[in-house]
Design a protein around this motif. Structure first.
Motif, PDB file in Angstrom:
ATOM      1  N   LEU A 145       0.836  -1.203   0.000  1.00 27.46           N
ATOM      2  CA  LEU A 145       0.000   0.000   0.000  1.00 27.46           C
ATOM      3  C   LEU A 145       0.872   1.255   0.000  1.00 27.46           C
ATOM      4  O   LEU A 145       0.552   2.243  -0.667  1.00 27.46           O
ATOM      5  CB  LEU A 145      -0.942  -0.004   1.213  1.00 27.46           C
ATOM      6  N   PHE A 146       1.984   1.200   0.726  1.00 28.67           N
ATOM      7  CA  PHE A 146       2.924   2.326   0.694  1.00 28.67           C
ATOM      8  C   PHE A 146       3.573   2.443  -0.685  1.00 28.67           C
ATOM      9  O   PHE A 146       3.810   3.549  -1.180  1.00 28.67           O
ATOM     10  CB  PHE A 146       4.010   2.161   1.767  1.00 28.67           C
ATOM     11  N   VAL A 147       3.889   1.305  -1.310  1.00 31.78           N
ATOM     12  CA  VAL A 147       4.451   1.315  -2.660  1.00 31.78           C
ATOM     13  C   VAL A 147       3.533   2.074  -3.610  1.00 31.78           C
ATOM     14  O   VAL A 147       3.962   2.945  -4.367  1.00 31.78           O
ATOM     15  CB  VAL A 147       4.665  -0.126  -3.171  1.00 31.78           C
ATOM     16  N   GLY A 153       5.825   9.620  -6.192  1.00 31.03           N
ATOM     17  CA  GLY A 153       6.913  10.339  -5.537  1.00 31.03           C
ATOM     18  C   GLY A 153       6.509  11.122  -4.314  1.00 31.03           C
ATOM     19  O   GLY A 153       7.364  11.661  -3.614  1.00 31.03           O
ATOM     20  N   VAL A 154       5.213  11.187  -4.030  1.00 30.84           N
ATOM     21  CA  VAL A 154       4.726  11.968  -2.895  1.00 30.84           C
ATOM     22  C   VAL A 154       3.670  11.168  -2.148  1.00 30.84           C
ATOM     23  O   VAL A 154       2.762  10.603  -2.759  1.00 30.84           O
ATOM     24  CB  VAL A 154       4.106  13.306  -3.358  1.00 30.84           C
ATOM     25  N   LEU A 155       3.795  11.112  -0.830  1.00 30.68           N
ATOM     26  CA  LEU A 155       2.768  10.471  -0.008  1.00 30.68           C
ATOM     27  C   LEU A 155       1.783  11.542   0.449  1.00 30.68           C
ATOM     28  O   LEU A 155       2.091  12.366   1.303  1.00 30.68           O
ATOM     29  CB  LEU A 155       3.400   9.783   1.211  1.00 30.68           C
ATOM     30  N   ARG A 160      -1.809   8.655   3.495  1.00 29.33           N
ATOM     31  CA  ARG A 160      -1.167   8.262   4.756  1.00 29.33           C
ATOM     32  C   ARG A 160      -2.214   7.906   5.807  1.00 29.33           C
ATOM     33  O   ARG A 160      -2.096   6.877   6.498  1.00 29.33           O
ATOM     34  CB  ARG A 160      -0.278   9.408   5.252  1.00 29.33           C
ATOM     35  N   GLU A 161      -3.230   8.730   5.937  1.00 28.27           N
ATOM     36  CA  GLU A 161      -4.265   8.474   6.941  1.00 28.27           C
ATOM     37  C   GLU A 161      -5.025   7.184   6.645  1.00 28.27           C
ATOM     38  O   GLU A 161      -5.363   6.422   7.562  1.00 28.27           O
ATOM     39  CB  GLU A 161      -5.243   9.658   7.002  1.00 28.27           C
ATOM     40  N   THR A 162      -5.285   6.921   5.370  1.00 24.77           N
ATOM     41  CA  THR A 162      -5.988   5.694   4.997  1.00 24.77           C
ATOM     42  C   THR A 162      -5.153   4.467   5.344  1.00 24.77           C
ATOM     43  O   THR A 162      -5.677   3.473   5.879  1.00 24.77           O
ATOM     44  CB  THR A 162      -6.310   5.690   3.490  1.00 24.77           C
ATOM     45  N   ILE A 163      -3.852   4.523   5.066  1.00 25.74           N
ATOM     46  CA  ILE A 163      -2.981   3.396   5.380  1.00 25.74           C
ATOM     47  C   ILE A 163      -2.866   3.207   6.891  1.00 25.74           C
ATOM     48  O   ILE A 163      -2.837   2.064   7.384  1.00 25.74           O
ATOM     49  CB  ILE A 163      -1.588   3.593   4.746  1.00 25.74           C
ATOM     50  N   ILE A 164      -2.802   4.291   7.638  1.00 21.72           N
ATOM     51  CA  ILE A 164      -2.761   4.190   9.107  1.00 21.72           C
ATOM     52  C   ILE A 164      -4.014   3.488   9.621  1.00 21.72           C
ATOM     53  O   ILE A 164      -3.949   2.615  10.501  1.00 21.72           O
ATOM     54  CB  ILE A 164      -2.624   5.592   9.739  1.00 21.72           C
ATOM     55  N   PHE A 184      10.362   4.084   4.005  1.00 20.56           N
ATOM     56  CA  PHE A 184       9.941   4.761   2.782  1.00 20.56           C
ATOM     57  C   PHE A 184      10.287   6.246   2.831  1.00 20.56           C
ATOM     58  O   PHE A 184      10.755   6.817   1.843  1.00 20.56           O
ATOM     59  CB  PHE A 184       8.434   4.586   2.572  1.00 20.56           C
ATOM     60  N   GLU A 185      10.064   6.868   3.961  1.00 19.78           N
ATOM     61  CA  GLU A 185      10.365   8.292   4.095  1.00 19.78           C
ATOM     62  C   GLU A 185      11.852   8.565   3.891  1.00 19.78           C
ATOM     63  O   GLU A 185      12.241   9.491   3.173  1.00 19.78           O
ATOM     64  CB  GLU A 185       9.936   8.785   5.486  1.00 19.78           C
TER      65      GLU A 185
END
Length: 282
Positions: A145-147, A153-155, A160-164, A184-185
């Protein structure tokens, strides 16, 4: 700059995606082996076991739904995200021997979830129920999901909130989630800094082997031709298919990233030159 960030992220994305593909290649991850019948999803003999029902209650259907919700959260899908998802769907079709699972049906399901108002919690909790005792599998899904979220190139904050939220429903420890997120960061920050300091016209010409060519001999057609040759030579999948080691594949992937960076610089410069020349002739 957005495209530049996209191509410099290929390295980490390639290896994260490969590990998820290995998980998909294991039939036990998905249910029935070849020539075995899947158990009915419901006990009701009158239930409509439609193609969509088969998909939405399977592990791969739940993964696609969760990816769709992450993609949906920032309201845009870049070209690289689409390529990643298409390849993932292709691997799902190969790995899961089920007539309902075709490229078209899985793609349709993914895009239907991307535009629907479906509940992330519902999908995540059902996936947890299907992967009891398989904590590492849920970690792998969060990595992917982070991939997808970082593919442009930008999160985005919404991504981010959805993945959390999904990680919380997956019952991941804070330590494991932060380890994935920090990796990742750090990668993106390092690569952004490298791109800003290293990518220049001179290094791009050197990467393409064009430093000895005179300015007038370098055309957009020559650049495209050289780009195709270099991609064919250094593509990680080709290196792997030739029996290359993981180290060889990593080196090839780093070179491919450099080639993509150089191509963007050269394409931009020499397309502009060609446009100016054509305008001058007119």
């Amino acid at each position: 700059m957005e495209y530049l960030l996209l191509v410099i992220a290929v390295g980490v994305i390639f290896f994260m995606f490969k590990t998820l593909k290995e998980y998909l290649a294991n039939p036990k991850s998905y249910g029935p082996l070849k020539n075995q019948e899947a158990e009915p999803i419901f006990d009701d003999p009158y239930a409509d076991y439609s193609q969509k029902t088969d998909i939405e209650h399977s592990e791969c259907g739940l993964i696609l739904a969760l990816i769709a919700k992450v993609v949906q959260s920032d309201g845009k899908v870049c070209e690289f995200e689409e390529r990643l998802i298409a390849e993932l769907i292709n691997d799902m079709v190969i790995s899961y021997d089920n007539q309902a699972f075709t490229q078209e049906s899985l793609s349709d399901y993914f895009y239907s979830q991307k535009v629907s108002i479906g509940n992330v919690e519902e999908f995540a909790l059902e996936f947890v129920d299907k992967t009891k005792g398989q904590y590492k599998k849920r970690l792998k899904v969060i990595e992917f999901l982070f991939v997808v979220a970082y593919a442009d190139g930008v999160l985005a904050e919404e991504e981010r909130e959805t993945i959390i939220d999904i990680a919380a429903y997956f019952e991941l420890s804070n330590e494991d989630f932060n380890r994935i997120y920090d990796r990742f960061e750090e990668f993106m920050q390092n690569k952004t800094s490298q791109a800003e300091s290293q990518n220049s016209l001179e290094s791009a010409l050197q990467t393409f082997g064009l430093t000895e060519e005179s300015e007038e001999n370098i055309t957009s057609e020559l650049i495209k031709k050289r780009y195709r040759e270099l991609v064919k030579k250094y593509h990680p999948d080709i290196i792997q298919g030739q029996g290359g080691s993981q180290r060889d594949t990593l080196k090839a992937n780093e070179q491919l990233t450099k080639i993509n960076d150089a191509y963007e610089i050269l394409k931009d410069k020499y397309n502009k030159n060609a446009n100016r020349d054509s305008q001058g002739e007119n």
